[in-house]
Design a protein around this motif. Structure first.
Motif, PDB file in Angstrom:
ATOM      1  N   GLN A   1      27.402  66.047 -59.261  1.00 49.10           N
ATOM      2  CA  GLN A   1      27.848  66.293 -60.544  1.00 49.10           C
ATOM      3  C   GLN A   1      29.225  67.197 -60.774  1.00 49.10           C
ATOM      4  OE1 GLN A   1      26.976  65.254 -63.565  1.00 49.10           O
ATOM      5  NE2 GLN A   1      25.302  63.660 -62.526  1.00 49.10           N
TER       6      GLN A   1
ATOM      7  N   TYR B   1      17.324  65.992 -51.037  1.00 48.16           N
ATOM      8  CA  TYR B   1      18.072  65.668 -52.216  1.00 48.16           C
ATOM      9  C   TYR B   1      16.911  66.372 -53.243  1.00 48.16           C
ATOM     10  CZ  TYR B   1      20.188  62.989 -56.175  1.00 48.16           C
ATOM     11  OH  TYR B   1      20.751  62.283 -57.452  1.00 48.16           O
TER      12      TYR B   1
ATOM     13  N   THR C   1      16.079  71.084 -59.612  1.00 50.20           N
ATOM     14  CA  THR C   1      14.572  71.342 -59.063  1.00 50.20           C
ATOM     15  C   THR C   1      14.434  72.683 -58.515  1.00 50.20           C
ATOM     16  OG1 THR C   1      15.101  70.528 -56.958  1.00 50.20           O
ATOM     17  CG2 THR C   1      14.405  68.727 -58.517  1.00 50.20           C
TER      18      THR C   1
ATOM     19  N   ALA D   1      17.257  76.345 -52.337  1.00 52.80           N
ATOM     20  CA  ALA D   1      18.186  75.871 -51.137  1.00 52.80           C
ATOM     21  C   ALA D   1      19.441  76.251 -51.416  1.00 52.80           C
ATOM     22  CB  ALA D   1      18.121  74.095 -50.764  1.00 52.80           C
TER      23      ALA D   1
ATOM     24  N   GLU E   1      20.842  74.965 -47.895  1.00 52.80           N
ATOM     25  CA  GLU E   1      21.655  74.182 -48.395  1.00 52.80           C
ATOM     26  C   GLU E   1      20.901  72.828 -47.731  1.00 52.80           C
ATOM     27  OE1 GLU E   1      25.518  74.650 -49.284  1.00 52.80           O
ATOM     28  OE2 GLU E   1      25.402  76.181 -50.569  1.00 52.80           O
TER      29      GLU E   1
ATOM     30  N   HIS F   1      26.741  78.408 -57.970  1.00 49.37           N
ATOM     31  CA  HIS F   1      26.708  76.786 -57.237  1.00 49.37           C
ATOM     32  C   HIS F   1      26.843  76.689 -55.715  1.00 49.37           C
ATOM     33  CE1 HIS F   1      29.017  76.228 -61.282  1.00 49.37           C
ATOM     34  NE2 HIS F   1      27.616  76.422 -61.448  1.00 49.37           N
TER      35      HIS F   1
HETATM   36  C1  FAD Z   1      26.079  71.045 -65.786  1.00 49.01           C
HETATM   37  C2  FAD Z   1      25.666  71.838 -64.587  1.00 49.01           C
HETATM   38  C3  FAD Z   1      25.217  73.170 -64.955  1.00 49.01           C
HETATM   39  C4  FAD Z   1      24.866  73.933 -63.841  1.00 49.01           C
HETATM   40  N1  FAD Z   1      24.463  75.422 -64.011  1.00 49.01           N
HETATM   41  C5  FAD Z   1      23.883  76.138 -63.256  1.00 49.01           C
HETATM   42  C6  FAD Z   1      23.681  77.459 -63.285  1.00 49.01           C
HETATM   43  O1  FAD Z   1      23.547  77.854 -64.470  1.00 49.01           O
HETATM   44  N2  FAD Z   1      23.189  78.052 -62.408  1.00 49.01           N
HETATM   45  C7  FAD Z   1      22.992  77.611 -61.035  1.00 49.01           C
HETATM   46  O2  FAD Z   1      22.687  78.151 -60.255  1.00 49.01           O
HETATM   47  N3  FAD Z   1      23.469  76.384 -60.696  1.00 49.01           N
HETATM   48  C8  FAD Z   1      24.046  75.714 -61.848  1.00 49.01           C
HETATM   49  N4  FAD Z   1      24.525  74.369 -61.452  1.00 49.01           N
HETATM   50  C9  FAD Z   1      24.524  73.943 -60.132  1.00 49.01           C
HETATM   51  C10 FAD Z   1      23.196  73.105 -59.810  1.00 49.01           C
HETATM   52  O3  FAD Z   1      22.326  72.733 -60.753  1.00 49.01           O
HETATM   53  C11 FAD Z   1      22.346  74.083 -58.783  1.00 49.01           C
HETATM   54  O4  FAD Z   1      23.238  74.396 -57.663  1.00 49.01           O
HETATM   55  C12 FAD Z   1      20.820  73.668 -58.544  1.00 49.01           C
HETATM   56  O5  FAD Z   1      20.408  74.530 -57.789  1.00 49.01           O
HETATM   57  C13 FAD Z   1      20.722  72.350 -57.424  1.00 49.01           C
HETATM   58  O6  FAD Z   1      19.542  71.980 -57.608  1.00 49.01           O
HETATM   59  P1  FAD Z   1      19.260  70.266 -57.432  1.00 49.01           P
HETATM   60  O7  FAD Z   1      18.079  70.228 -57.328  1.00 49.01           O
HETATM   61  O8  FAD Z   1      19.712  69.600 -58.350  1.00 49.01           O
HETATM   62  O9  FAD Z   1      19.911  70.281 -55.856  1.00 49.01           O
HETATM   63  P2  FAD Z   1      20.665  69.075 -55.322  1.00 49.01           P
HETATM   64  O10 FAD Z   1      21.769  68.862 -56.092  1.00 49.01           O
HETATM   65  O11 FAD Z   1      19.999  68.033 -55.026  1.00 49.01           O
HETATM   66  O12 FAD Z   1      20.866  69.831 -53.905  1.00 49.01           O
HETATM   67  C14 FAD Z   1      21.433  71.085 -53.718  1.00 49.01           C
HETATM   68  C15 FAD Z   1      21.406  71.440 -52.152  1.00 49.01           C
HETATM   69  O13 FAD Z   1      20.267  71.786 -52.124  1.00 49.01           O
HETATM   70  C16 FAD Z   1      19.612  70.977 -50.829  1.00 49.01           C
HETATM   71  N5  FAD Z   1      18.231  70.819 -51.276  1.00 49.01           N
HETATM   72  C17 FAD Z   1      17.774  70.347 -52.523  1.00 49.01           C
HETATM   73  N6  FAD Z   1      16.521  70.323 -52.495  1.00 49.01           N
HETATM   74  C18 FAD Z   1      16.122  70.680 -51.432  1.00 49.01           C
HETATM   75  C19 FAD Z   1      14.818  70.822 -50.663  1.00 49.01           C
HETATM   76  N7  FAD Z   1      13.684  70.495 -51.347  1.00 49.01           N
HETATM   77  N8  FAD Z   1      14.615  71.166 -49.331  1.00 49.01           N
HETATM   78  C20 FAD Z   1      15.904  71.487 -48.602  1.00 49.01           C
HETATM   79  N9  FAD Z   1      16.976  71.203 -49.231  1.00 49.01           N
HETATM   80  C21 FAD Z   1      17.411  71.073 -50.473  1.00 49.01           C
HETATM   81  C22 FAD Z   1      20.707  69.894 -50.834  1.00 49.01           C
HETATM   82  O14 FAD Z   1      20.507  69.243 -49.588  1.00 49.01           O
HETATM   83  C23 FAD Z   1      21.779  70.455 -51.284  1.00 49.01           C
HETATM   84  O15 FAD Z   1      22.474  70.891 -50.245  1.00 49.01           O
HETATM   85  C24 FAD Z   1      24.825  73.527 -62.467  1.00 49.01           C
HETATM   86  C25 FAD Z   1      25.159  72.084 -62.276  1.00 49.01           C
HETATM   87  C26 FAD Z   1      25.556  71.331 -63.325  1.00 49.01           C
HETATM   88  C27 FAD Z   1      25.829  70.103 -63.241  1.00 49.01           C
END
Ligand code: FAD
Length: 534
Positions: free
Chosen positions: A75, A121, A194, A200, A252, A492
């Motif tokens: 994103q 993911y 999630t 991560a 990560e 992030h």
């Molecule tokens: C609009 C917006 C607002 C945001 N606001 C915040 C905020 O307020 N605070 C904040 O901290 N972040 C924020 N973020 C960033 C993001 O949401 C975070 O980094 C979040 O923790 C990612 O979680 P995800 O489940 O989407 O992981 P993904 O994006 O799917 O993965 C992120 C990383 O973690 C790894 N990963 C994911 N799941 C696992 C698993 N089960 N085991 C091993 N590795 C794994 C992936 O390989 C990747 O390297 C924001 C992003 C957006 C787009």
């Protein structure tokens, strides 16, 4: 359904109020949107999968073009530009949806046997290029934890909840609230991110002042690695050498797949409210925030907008009459141009909330703050997870939006903030373009705080030119951050976009240690190559 080329639910849209549009036009000029590629066009670009058939895992893997498109990018702004232009480049060869630890182990075995790369993911909300596949000549399998989304156990006595790692924010809270508990982790991406992704990528939620960052909430769990299963016991505290749990935080996806997260939960509080105070200027506002935190006044959330963010938020809010009345009231109290808006939350038992609110108000008024009650704070709470939908509205008008975030010690906050803002503000001037830049401080510590800057600029005439604008702003500002005592990321994470800047922060020996750690879990570098480590 989830929007395939942007944020959130495709049935939900936010309109930018007319005065918000006028405000942006005045700041950066009127803009023309770029043409979006359609889902059908992008699906036609997806090549045939290179994944070998294997009866042991075939049922777990989806190789349809649309599924691969939907898992190809995160994103960040540059992800948006790739998706919207249809120039995604590399797609995963398939997406696996395991439902159990044994499914995950089967996928890991499959990856070893067939020499694959793997991308764990979660919700795909990364804004630093974490989950984007890269072409290194090997098939890439993305492993989505989406089906592992249940509350598996709740130990009320120890206040520990075990979740499948793919549980997204709303399901974490709904399943806990049914039992009277909360995790209290609310990143702005709550709707889609999630619990495994939070761990991560070392996430931080909006109410980290009360509940802690994910580091404090992650008590243990299970990680499936290419070298076997890692069980992390839940211990309230331990002095037994280096903490393996800490190694998983921020890993990560490089060390393995987190499949279960055991998290420290709290009883739901009796009450919670959010309040807004306006300060006549930045210095008073910042000092009040520092005092609130250093005096350990128990707030659940604190956010301080600088003068430009305050002005922008009021302009984009709509309701010109209400805002006009507010401006008159504030002006009467001596709070005029240059004012800064502070939002804070108070959560807990009734008496506790009353006392915390009184203490907070006392500190604010000692620094010239004018208290306006819960009206604006309530609006903040109402919109806290829908703000990202504005990106869509701005994009349709021809504006690109991105954010940069860091953290530093109190003595360096102004220096770093001013450098970040002026670098972004002047960054496109050679193209004759203006950038609208504004900042808030949002996570506070006795030692310092996070700095979160948003910037808006007009898209260029073509996608490649727009990417070049973003790249210039992102790279020069990231370099500036790490050269000026800021972390490359407060919340992030590193991903691929920040990886080139990590060595300045960790040092050569530190980088060697991180590399050695990833090699000991994953000697063939199958997991998420080029994320975290350049
Ligand atoms: C609009 C917006 C607002 C945001 N606001 C915040 C905020 O307020 N605070 C904040 O901290 N972040 C924020 N973020 C960033 C993001 O949401 C975070 O980094 C979040 O923790 C990612 O979680 P995800 O489940 O989407 O992981 P993904 O994006 O799917 O993965 C992120 C990383 O973690 C790894 N990963 C994911 N799941 C696992 C698993 N089960 N085991 C091993 N590795 C794994 C992936 O390989 C990747 O390297 C924001 C992003 C957006 C787009």
């Amino acid at each position: 359904m989830r929007r395939w080329n942007g944020w959130g639910d495709d049935q939900f849209n936010l309109e930018l109020p007319a005065q918000g549009q006028a405000f942006l036009e005045q700041r950066v000029g009127s803009a023309n949107p770029l043409q979006d590629a359609t889902l059908e066009e992008v699906c036609l670009k997806v090549p045939a999968t290179r994944l070998p058939a294997d009866a042991k895992v075939d049922d777990l893997i989806d190789t349809r073009a649309e599924v691969r498109v939907r898992h190809a990018r995160g994103q960040s702004l540059v992800d948006w530009l790739a998706i919207r232009s249809g120039e995604i480049g590399t797609f995963p060869d398939g997406v696996a949806f395991p439902d159990s630890n044994s499914d995950v182990r089967a996928l890991l075995r499959y990856a070893k046997e067939h020499d694959l790369h793997l991308i764990p993911y979660g919700g795909g909300t990364s804004v630093a290029g974490h989950i984007n596949p890269i072409d290194q000549g090997k098939p890439v399998l993305t492993i989505s934890l989406a089906k592992m989304n249940r509350l598996l156990d709740l130990d009320r006595e120890s206040q520990l909840a075990t979740f499948g790692a793919g549980t997204p924010g709303p399901l974490v809270e709904a399943q806990l609230r049914a039992h009277g508990y909360t995790l209290g982790h609310f990143p702005q991406s709550f709707e889609l991110s999630t619990i495994g992704g939070w761990v991560a990528s070392r996430s931080s939620g909006q109410q980290s002042l009360r509940y802690g960052r994910i580091e404090q909430l992650f008590a243990g769990g299970r990680v499936e690695t290419l070298q076997g299963t890692l069980d992390l016991p839940t211990l309230p505290a331990s002095s037994a050498g280096p903490d393996i749990r800490e190694m998983i935080l921020g890993s990560e996806g490089r060390l393995g797949l987190i499949t279960e997260v055991k998290a420290r939960v709290s009883r739901l509080a009796d009450q919670e409210a959010f309040y807004v105070v306006f300060f006549p200027g930045w210095e008073q506002a910042k000092t009040a925030c520092r005092k609130l935190v250093q005096n350990r006044i128990s707030l659940s959330m604190l956010r301080l907008s600088n003068a430009i963010e305050t002005e922008t938020q009021l302009a984009l809010a709509g309701h010109p009459q209400l805002i006009g009345t507010l401006e008159k009231f504030l002006s009467f109290r001596g709070v005029r141009e240059g004012k800064c808006m502070m939002t804070f939350g108070v959560t807990g038992g009734k008496a506790q909330c009353r006392s915390n609110l009184a203490q907070a108000r006392k500190v604010c008024s000692a620094h010239g703050g004018v208290y306006t009650g819960t009206k604006l704070g309530g609006k903040w709470a109402e919109k806290r997870f829908t703000m990202p939908y504005f990106r869509e509205a701005l994009w349709q008008m021809g504006y690109a939006v991105d954010t940069l975030e860091t953290a530093t010690d109190w003595d360096n906050v102004d220096n770093l903030l001013n450098r970040i803002e002026s670098n972004l503000r002047e960054g496109l001037s050679k193209d004759g373009e203006r950038t609208h830049v504004f900042t808030h401080l949002s996570h506070f510590y006795g030692q310092g705080c996070s700095i979160y800057t948003t910037y808006v600029f007009r898209v260029a005439d073509t996608y490649p030119q727009t990417v070049a604008r973003w790249q210039h702003l992102k790279n020069t500002t990231s370099e500036l951050i790490v050269r000026n005592r800021g972390t490359i990321s407060h919340q992030h994470g590193v991903g691929k976009d920040h990886a080139p800047f990590l060595p300045v922060e960790k040092g050569e020996l530190g980088m060697r240690a991180i590399r050695a750690l990833t090699e000991s879990f994953d000697p063939d570098a199958r997991l998420n190559p080029q994320t975290l480590l350049d």
